[in-house]
Design a protein around this motif. Structure first.
Motif, mmCIF file in Angstrom:
data_model
loop_
_atom_site.group_PDB
_atom_site.id
_atom_site.type_symbol
_atom_site.label_atom_id
_atom_site.label_comp_id
_atom_site.label_asym_id
_atom_site.label_seq_id
_atom_site.Cartn_x
_atom_site.Cartn_y
_atom_site.Cartn_z
ATOM 1 N N LEU A 121 22.904 -31.148 96.967
ATOM 2 C CA LEU A 121 22.579 -31.930 98.166
ATOM 3 C C LEU A 121 21.692 -33.124 97.816
ATOM 4 O O LEU A 121 21.886 -34.231 98.322
ATOM 5 N N ALA A 122 20.715 -32.892 96.951
ATOM 6 C CA ALA A 122 19.772 -33.954 96.603
ATOM 7 C C ALA A 122 20.494 -35.147 95.990
ATOM 8 O O ALA A 122 20.196 -36.309 96.306
ATOM 9 N N PHE A 123 21.475 -34.882 95.128
ATOM 10 C CA PHE A 123 22.193 -35.984 94.473
ATOM 11 C C PHE A 123 23.084 -36.741 95.457
ATOM 12 O O PHE A 123 23.482 -37.873 95.182
ATOM 13 N N SER A 124 23.388 -36.117 96.594
ATOM 14 C CA SER A 124 24.174 -36.822 97.607
ATOM 15 C C SER A 124 23.295 -37.644 98.547
ATOM 16 O O SER A 124 23.804 -38.482 99.294
ATOM 17 N N LEU A 125 21.977 -37.386 98.496
ATOM 18 C CA LEU A 125 21.073 -38.070 99.430
ATOM 19 C C LEU A 125 20.551 -39.400 98.891
ATOM 20 O O LEU A 125 20.229 -40.302 99.655
ATOM 21 N N THR A 126 20.425 -39.497 97.569
ATOM 22 C CA THR A 126 19.887 -40.738 96.995
ATOM 23 C C THR A 126 20.389 -40.903 95.571
ATOM 24 O O THR A 126 20.628 -39.902 94.866
ATOM 25 N N HIS A 127 20.530 -42.171 95.164
ATOM 26 C CA HIS A 127 20.897 -42.480 93.779
ATOM 27 C C HIS A 127 19.743 -43.185 93.062
ATOM 28 O O HIS A 127 19.873 -43.542 91.887
ATOM 29 N N ASP A 128 18.627 -43.339 93.758
ATOM 30 C CA ASP A 128 17.453 -43.960 93.153
ATOM 31 C C ASP A 128 16.766 -42.934 92.244
ATOM 32 O O ASP A 128 16.352 -41.869 92.712
ATOM 33 N N PRO A 129 16.644 -43.214 90.956
ATOM 34 C CA PRO A 129 16.095 -42.209 90.028
ATOM 35 C C PRO A 129 14.671 -41.778 90.368
ATOM 36 O O PRO A 129 14.332 -40.601 90.220
ATOM 37 N N ASP A 130 13.828 -42.706 90.822
ATOM 38 C CA ASP A 130 12.448 -42.331 91.158
ATOM 39 C C ASP A 130 12.416 -41.419 92.391
ATOM 40 O O ASP A 130 11.675 -40.426 92.424
ATOM 41 N N GLU A 131 13.211 -41.784 93.414
ATOM 42 C CA GLU A 131 13.265 -40.945 94.618
ATOM 43 C C GLU A 131 13.823 -39.566 94.284
ATOM 44 O O GLU A 131 13.305 -38.538 94.751
ATOM 45 N N LEU A 132 14.879 -39.541 93.472
ATOM 46 C CA LEU A 132 15.499 -38.273 93.118
ATOM 47 C C LEU A 132 14.538 -37.388 92.337
ATOM 48 O O LEU A 132 14.443 -36.176 92.583
ATOM 49 N N SER A 133 13.788 -37.994 91.433
ATOM 50 C CA SER A 133 12.812 -37.229 90.647
ATOM 51 C C SER A 133 11.755 -36.610 91.552
ATOM 52 O O SER A 133 11.416 -35.424 91.419
ATOM 53 N N GLU A 134 11.215 -37.421 92.471
ATOM 54 C CA GLU A 134 10.193 -36.892 93.383
ATOM 55 C C GLU A 134 10.769 -35.823 94.304
ATOM 56 O O GLU A 134 10.148 -34.779 94.549
ATOM 57 N N LEU A 135 11.981 -36.079 94.816
ATOM 58 C CA LEU A 135 12.621 -35.115 95.723
ATOM 59 C C LEU A 135 12.817 -33.763 95.043
ATOM 60 O O LEU A 135 12.479 -32.711 95.609
ATOM 61 N N LEU A 136 13.326 -33.783 93.814
ATOM 62 C CA LEU A 136 13.564 -32.523 93.096
ATOM 63 C C LEU A 136 12.252 -31.844 92.710
ATOM 64 O O LEU A 136 12.137 -30.614 92.777
ATOM 65 N N ASP A 137 11.251 -32.635 92.323
ATOM 66 C CA ASP A 137 9.963 -32.060 91.934
ATOM 67 C C ASP A 137 9.292 -31.357 93.115
ATOM 68 O O ASP A 137 8.821 -30.217 93.006
ATOM 69 N N VAL A 138 9.261 -32.036 94.273
ATOM 70 C CA VAL A 138 8.612 -31.467 95.462
ATOM 71 C C VAL A 138 9.332 -30.205 95.932
ATOM 72 O O VAL A 138 8.701 -29.173 96.207
ATOM 73 N N THR A 139 10.657 -30.280 96.026
ATOM 74 C CA THR A 139 11.395 -29.129 96.575
ATOM 75 C C THR A 139 11.472 -27.979 95.584
ATOM 76 O O THR A 139 11.510 -26.814 95.996
ATOM 77 N N ALA A 140 11.480 -28.267 94.276
ATOM 78 C CA ALA A 140 11.453 -27.176 93.287
ATOM 79 C C ALA A 140 10.162 -26.379 93.437
ATOM 80 O O ALA A 140 10.169 -25.145 93.483
ATOM 81 N N ARG A 141 9.039 -27.113 93.498
ATOM 82 C CA ARG A 141 7.745 -26.429 93.680
ATOM 83 C C ARG A 141 7.745 -25.638 94.986
ATOM 84 O O ARG A 141 7.276 -24.498 95.036
ATOM 85 N N SER A 142 8.307 -26.209 96.035
ATOM 86 C CA SER A 142 8.318 -25.544 97.342
ATOM 87 C C SER A 142 9.146 -24.272 97.314
ATOM 88 O O SER A 142 8.703 -23.202 97.748
ATOM 89 N N ILE A 143 10.365 -24.357 96.786
ATOM 90 C CA ILE A 143 11.259 -23.193 96.775
ATOM 91 C C ILE A 143 10.707 -22.081 95.892
ATOM 92 O O ILE A 143 10.647 -20.911 96.301
ATOM 93 N N PHE A 144 10.278 -22.444 94.677
ATOM 94 C CA PHE A 144 9.824 -21.418 93.743
ATOM 95 C C PHE A 144 8.521 -20.773 94.208
ATOM 96 O O PHE A 144 8.322 -19.566 94.041
ATOM 97 N N THR A 145 7.632 -21.561 94.795
ATOM 98 C CA THR A 145 6.394 -20.981 95.332
ATOM 99 C C THR A 145 6.700 -20.056 96.502
ATOM 100 O O THR A 145 6.123 -18.963 96.616
ATOM 101 N N PHE A 146 7.585 -20.492 97.376
ATOM 102 C CA PHE A 146 7.957 -19.669 98.533
ATOM 103 C C PHE A 146 8.513 -18.326 98.082
ATOM 104 O O PHE A 146 8.107 -17.261 98.588
ATOM 105 N N VAL A 147 9.430 -18.342 97.116
ATOM 106 C CA VAL A 147 10.025 -17.084 96.648
ATOM 107 C C VAL A 147 8.978 -16.234 95.938
ATOM 108 O O VAL A 147 8.901 -15.011 96.145
ATOM 109 N N ASP A 148 8.151 -16.858 95.082
ATOM 110 C CA ASP A 148 7.094 -16.100 94.375
ATOM 111 C C ASP A 148 6.185 -15.384 95.368
ATOM 112 O O ASP A 148 5.870 -14.191 95.200
ATOM 113 N N GLU A 149 5.732 -16.103 96.396
ATOM 114 C CA GLU A 149 4.779 -15.515 97.337
ATOM 115 C C GLU A 149 5.457 -14.480 98.235
ATOM 116 O O GLU A 149 4.820 -13.493 98.629
ATOM 117 N N THR A 150 6.729 -14.676 98.552
ATOM 118 C CA THR A 150 7.452 -13.668 99.334
ATOM 119 C C THR A 150 7.617 -12.386 98.531
ATOM 120 O O THR A 150 7.380 -11.282 99.031
#
Length: 408
Positions: A121-150
């Motif tokens: 989904l992320a690669f379909s939302l933007t082709h800007d490398p800086d935006e994509l990097s930030e998007l993946l970094d933020v959501t990776a931390r969010s998903i993995f933290t959410f699962v760890d704490e659950t």
């Protein structure tokens, strides 16, 4: 200690919101992928219980929707662990089934599938490398933290449940029943003594369960009492299979009176009952339970309106569907277009074959007119790939398979 949680830039926050809207708009495909991955390596003790499997499916959906909705409302914020009662019940069921922390590893497997889908989904939302990097970094931390704490929260509940059961009798009862069901070298006398239930006589096993997301344990207990009453037994012997199922054994040669049991079912909303055969001794205790589980698996696949079934009802279908793919191929070859045609045509033809080709008897069973039966039979035969004459046995079997397992 909770570390500082860096928030995304406004534009990336909007991209996260857009991604969550897409995810929530068509989640079923992702749900199926997560379910397949989560259950692929699950303990056989989990896979044998359809109520527990369904609870895991519901939990997968709840976790995905919880994360997506939280990020839709506040993109990039820390997502609180999903420890609602339905999710916590899974930890309780794992302990009661003798399973341990390793069973929670399935959440990691589901997390990986969800992350791969989110990256797409992320690669379909933007082709800007800086935006994509930030998007993946933020959501990776969010998903993995959410699962760890659950998982951490579930682990705490799991440990508390284990400690509680160690202080009670359920743990020992489940341990001994598991030994008997697995055919372990425990004598009948010792098992009877530890269970407080005589294993030398005849038994009828049952599985009482509910498809409700949050079943009422009291309802399952009441259903077990009704089973005992209709079997003329003083009390049932029960073991909690999961939050949504109760394993029941009834002593005595007769087994439950099916007609009396059917009359009691309206007073037990949402309860479904799978009955095994009445068999003697410790081997019968085991075999009747395994047969009741086979009935439960088929009941779980059919309409919720079918709330009671016995092993006699489904024995042939249980044998025929051990290789489900081959069984479906058999259905398609035998029934042709009737396999996916109107259900009333299949039901009428199935009843007609059960009533030995007697249209009047079929009409009586279906509470309809004989001419209606004849019209339906004619329409059903038009959908068959070959005439019914000489093919009654395979057609009857194929109709039973469709009834309990469904068309492809």
């Amino acid at each position: 200690m909770v570390t500082a949680w860096e928030r995304p830039s406004p534009h990336v926050a909007e991209l996260i919101r857009q991604g969550c809207e897409l995810l929530l708009g068509a989640p079923e495909g992702l749900f199926d992928q997560v379910d397949d991955a989560t259950l692929a390596g699950a303990d056989p003790g989990i896979l044998a219980d359809p109520a527990l499997v369904e609870a895991i499916r519901r939990t997968n959906r709840a976790n995905l929707l919880h994360w997506a909705r939280a990020n839709l409302e506040d993109p990039g914020a820390r997502v609180a662990p999903n420890l609602v009662p339905g999710t916590v019940a899974i930890a309780r069921d794992l302990v009661r089934r003798g399973l341990d922390w390793s069973s929670l590893d399935a959440y990691r497997t589901g997390q990986n599938v969800a992350w791969r889908a989110w990256m797409g989904l992320a690669f379909s939302l933007t082709h800007d490398p800086d935006e994509l990097s930030e998007l993946l970094d933020v959501t990776a931390r969010s998903i993995f933290t959410f699962v760890d704490e659950t998982i951490a929260g579930l682990g705490e509940h799991l440990q508390r449940e284990r400690d509680r059961l160690r202080r009670g009798t359920h743990a020992e009862r489940l341990e001994v029943v598991t030994l008997v069901l697995e055919g372990a070298p425990i004598s009948q006398e010792r098992a009877s003594s530890r269970l407080g239930y005589a294993l030398d006589g005849p038994h009828t096993a049952a599985v009482v369960f509910s498809d409700a997301a949050t079943p009422d344990p009291g309802l399952l207990e009441r259903a077990a009492e009704v089973l005992a009453r209709t079997a003329g037994a003083r009390r049932p012997f029960t073991v909690t299979g999961s939050a949504a199922s109760l394993w029941v054994w009834l002593p005595g040669e007769a087994g439950p009176d099916r007609e009396a049991l059917a009359r009691e079912l309206p007073a037990l909303p949402e309860a479904r009952i799978a009955l095994g055969p009445t068999l003697p001794g410790m081997a019968g205790f085991r075999r009747s339970h395994l047969d009741a589980l086979a009935v439960q698996r088929l009941l779980h696949r059919t309409s919720p309106d079918v709330r009671l079934a016995t092993f006699d009802d489904v024995q042939v279908v249980a044998l025929a569907t051990q290789d489900e793919e081959r069984a479906r191929e058999f259905v398609e070859r035998t029934l042709g277009a009737l396999a996916s045609g109107p259900a009333e045509l299949r039901d009428t033809l199935r009843t007609y074959l059960r009533e030995e080709h007697n249209a009047s008897a079929t009409a009586k069973v279906l509470f309809t007119h004989r001419n209606t039966v004849l019209n339906r039979l004619a329409r059903a035969e038009e959908l068959l790939p070959a005439p019914l004459a000489g093919r009654a046995l395979p057609v009857a079997l194929a109709l039973e398979v469709v009834r309990w397992v469904g068309a492809r």
